[in-house]
Design an enzyme around this catalytic site. Sequence first.
Site, mmCIF file in Angstrom:
data_model
loop_
_atom_site.group_PDB
_atom_site.id
_atom_site.type_symbol
_atom_site.label_atom_id
_atom_site.label_comp_id
_atom_site.label_asym_id
_atom_site.label_seq_id
_atom_site.Cartn_x
_atom_site.Cartn_y
_atom_site.Cartn_z
ATOM 1 N N GLY A 25 -55.566 -72.071 -27.852
ATOM 2 C CA GLY A 25 -57.104 -72.184 -27.675
ATOM 3 C C GLY A 25 -57.628 -72.744 -26.432
ATOM 4 O O GLY A 25 -58.789 -73.066 -26.380
ATOM 5 N N SER A 26 -56.943 -72.829 -25.367
ATOM 6 C CA SER A 26 -57.747 -73.197 -24.016
ATOM 7 C C SER A 26 -58.709 -72.177 -23.512
ATOM 8 O O SER A 26 -59.608 -72.648 -22.891
ATOM 9 C CB SER A 26 -56.548 -73.343 -23.156
ATOM 10 O OG SER A 26 -56.111 -72.070 -22.447
ATOM 11 N N ARG A 78 -52.903 -54.313 -43.621
ATOM 12 C CA ARG A 78 -53.548 -54.824 -42.331
ATOM 13 C C ARG A 78 -55.026 -54.382 -42.831
ATOM 14 O O ARG A 78 -55.914 -55.303 -42.182
ATOM 15 C CB ARG A 78 -53.275 -53.836 -41.100
ATOM 16 C CG ARG A 78 -53.926 -54.153 -39.954
ATOM 17 C CD ARG A 78 -53.455 -53.011 -38.909
ATOM 18 N NE ARG A 78 -52.050 -53.253 -38.529
ATOM 19 C CZ ARG A 78 -51.501 -54.131 -37.552
ATOM 20 N NH1 ARG A 78 -52.457 -54.709 -36.970
ATOM 21 N NH2 ARG A 78 -50.243 -53.987 -37.198
ATOM 22 N N ARG A 104 -52.735 -60.528 -33.034
ATOM 23 C CA ARG A 104 -52.693 -59.360 -33.951
ATOM 24 C C ARG A 104 -53.340 -58.082 -33.452
ATOM 25 O O ARG A 104 -54.363 -58.187 -32.815
ATOM 26 C CB ARG A 104 -53.466 -59.481 -35.229
ATOM 27 C CG ARG A 104 -52.796 -60.911 -35.938
ATOM 28 C CD ARG A 104 -51.480 -61.133 -36.534
ATOM 29 N NE ARG A 104 -51.129 -59.839 -37.342
ATOM 30 C CZ ARG A 104 -49.950 -59.600 -37.673
ATOM 31 N NH1 ARG A 104 -48.913 -60.318 -37.295
ATOM 32 N NH2 ARG A 104 -49.552 -58.857 -38.319
ATOM 33 N N LEU A 106 -55.577 -55.070 -33.545
ATOM 34 C CA LEU A 106 -56.786 -54.737 -34.488
ATOM 35 C C LEU A 106 -56.929 -53.139 -34.470
ATOM 36 O O LEU A 106 -56.858 -52.441 -33.345
ATOM 37 C CB LEU A 106 -58.075 -55.204 -34.053
ATOM 38 C CG LEU A 106 -58.011 -56.871 -33.937
ATOM 39 C CD1 LEU A 106 -59.272 -57.422 -33.284
ATOM 40 C CD2 LEU A 106 -58.276 -57.243 -35.468
ATOM 41 N N HIS A 122 -56.846 -60.747 -20.961
ATOM 42 C CA HIS A 122 -55.464 -60.523 -20.817
ATOM 43 C C HIS A 122 -54.964 -61.153 -19.607
ATOM 44 O O HIS A 122 -55.513 -61.124 -18.238
ATOM 45 C CB HIS A 122 -55.340 -58.949 -20.706
ATOM 46 C CG HIS A 122 -53.694 -58.766 -20.925
ATOM 47 N ND1 HIS A 122 -52.934 -58.684 -21.743
ATOM 48 C CD2 HIS A 122 -52.882 -58.149 -19.584
ATOM 49 C CE1 HIS A 122 -51.780 -58.434 -21.406
ATOM 50 N NE2 HIS A 122 -51.874 -57.791 -20.096
ATOM 51 N N THR A 154 -60.031 -51.394 -27.327
ATOM 52 C CA THR A 154 -60.055 -50.088 -28.095
ATOM 53 C C THR A 154 -58.911 -50.048 -28.909
ATOM 54 O O THR A 154 -57.919 -50.887 -28.735
ATOM 55 C CB THR A 154 -60.167 -49.035 -27.052
ATOM 56 O OG1 THR A 154 -59.121 -49.449 -26.223
ATOM 57 C CG2 THR A 154 -61.376 -49.048 -26.252
ATOM 58 N N GLU A 156 -56.250 -48.489 -28.379
ATOM 59 C CA GLU A 156 -54.854 -48.768 -27.614
ATOM 60 C C GLU A 156 -54.886 -50.080 -27.023
ATOM 61 O O GLU A 156 -55.727 -50.550 -26.262
ATOM 62 C CB GLU A 156 -54.922 -47.602 -26.485
ATOM 63 C CG GLU A 156 -53.692 -47.412 -25.797
ATOM 64 C CD GLU A 156 -53.746 -46.281 -24.458
ATOM 65 O OE1 GLU A 156 -52.639 -46.235 -23.826
ATOM 66 O OE2 GLU A 156 -54.771 -45.370 -24.376
HETATM 67 C C1 GRF Z 1 -54.076 -66.291 -22.594
HETATM 68 O O1 GRF Z 1 -53.052 -66.200 -21.528
HETATM 69 C C2 GRF Z 1 -54.707 -65.136 -22.631
HETATM 70 O O2 GRF Z 1 -54.905 -64.445 -21.510
HETATM 71 C C3 GRF Z 1 -53.564 -64.240 -23.750
HETATM 72 O O3 GRF Z 1 -53.194 -65.278 -24.501
HETATM 73 C C4 GRF Z 1 -53.327 -66.475 -23.805
HETATM 74 C C5 GRF Z 1 -54.002 -67.369 -24.705
HETATM 75 O O4 GRF Z 1 -54.113 -68.898 -24.521
HETATM 76 N N1 GRF Z 1 -54.354 -63.163 -24.409
HETATM 77 P P1 GRF Z 1 -55.155 -69.832 -25.121
HETATM 78 O O5 GRF Z 1 -54.899 -69.746 -26.521
HETATM 79 O O6 GRF Z 1 -56.490 -69.514 -24.724
HETATM 80 O O7 GRF Z 1 -54.794 -71.154 -24.316
#
Ligand code: GRF
Length: 213
Positions: A25-26, A78, A104, A106, A122, A154, A156
């Site tokens: 959760g950073s 799901r 997960r 979606l 991402h 989306t 994909e």
């Molecule tokens: C991050 O690198 C984010 O880009 C990816 O998953 C990681 C989550 O890190 N989708 P955090 O849990 O927010 O620290």
Amino acid sequence: MTHARAASPLASSPPVLGVLISGRGSNLQAIIRAIGDGRLAARIGIVIANRPDAGGLEHARAAGIPTAVIDHKAFGSRAAFEEALVARLTEAGVAVICLAGFMRILSPFFLERAPGPVLNVHPSLLPSFPGVDAQGQAWSHGVKVAGATVHLVTPELDAGPIIAQATVPVHDADTAESLAARILVEEHRLYPDAIARVLTCRWHIDGRRFVCE
Ligand code: GRF
């Protein structure tokens, strides 16, 4: 098709975010910080984890944010899991859903029923290196510039319209881990800024381009 969505200028209370996490959760912390600093005019209405041991739940609790654990393993399908997510987000009055390390996929079932647009961060310059271990993929590919992307979700995987991107250099001495750490710093800056953009500008999708008016 072109369509528009914008935060109402008449809204008297800040828009409500729902943050979905699976791990440390950073990025959630970065969003909490940006709200605290006044860089992001929003409120987090609910943090939902699909894993009871997600470390990010503690950050939410420490900030006084309501949390929920919706464990995908407890559901027979799901769709049933996603229905529970939609119900909790809707109940919390969420207007924008932010995935922050939510592991997960979606489905269209969720995306069609979600109470607002769904955003994701991402750790690569999409469309390069979608999927897991994006930083390791970039490092072993030998790219000289890497980065992070915030995009609309989306059906994909990691392929929705791009809202914002940030770049970092890749040094010869880097390891996959040192590169990931450099990218993470940019994620923490980029994600709150991109959320603010979605909340404050009138935007539409033109083809696959996110356009902020
Ligand atoms: C991050 O690198 C984010 O880009 C990816 O998953 C990681 C989550 O890190 N989708 P955090 O849990 O927010 O620290």
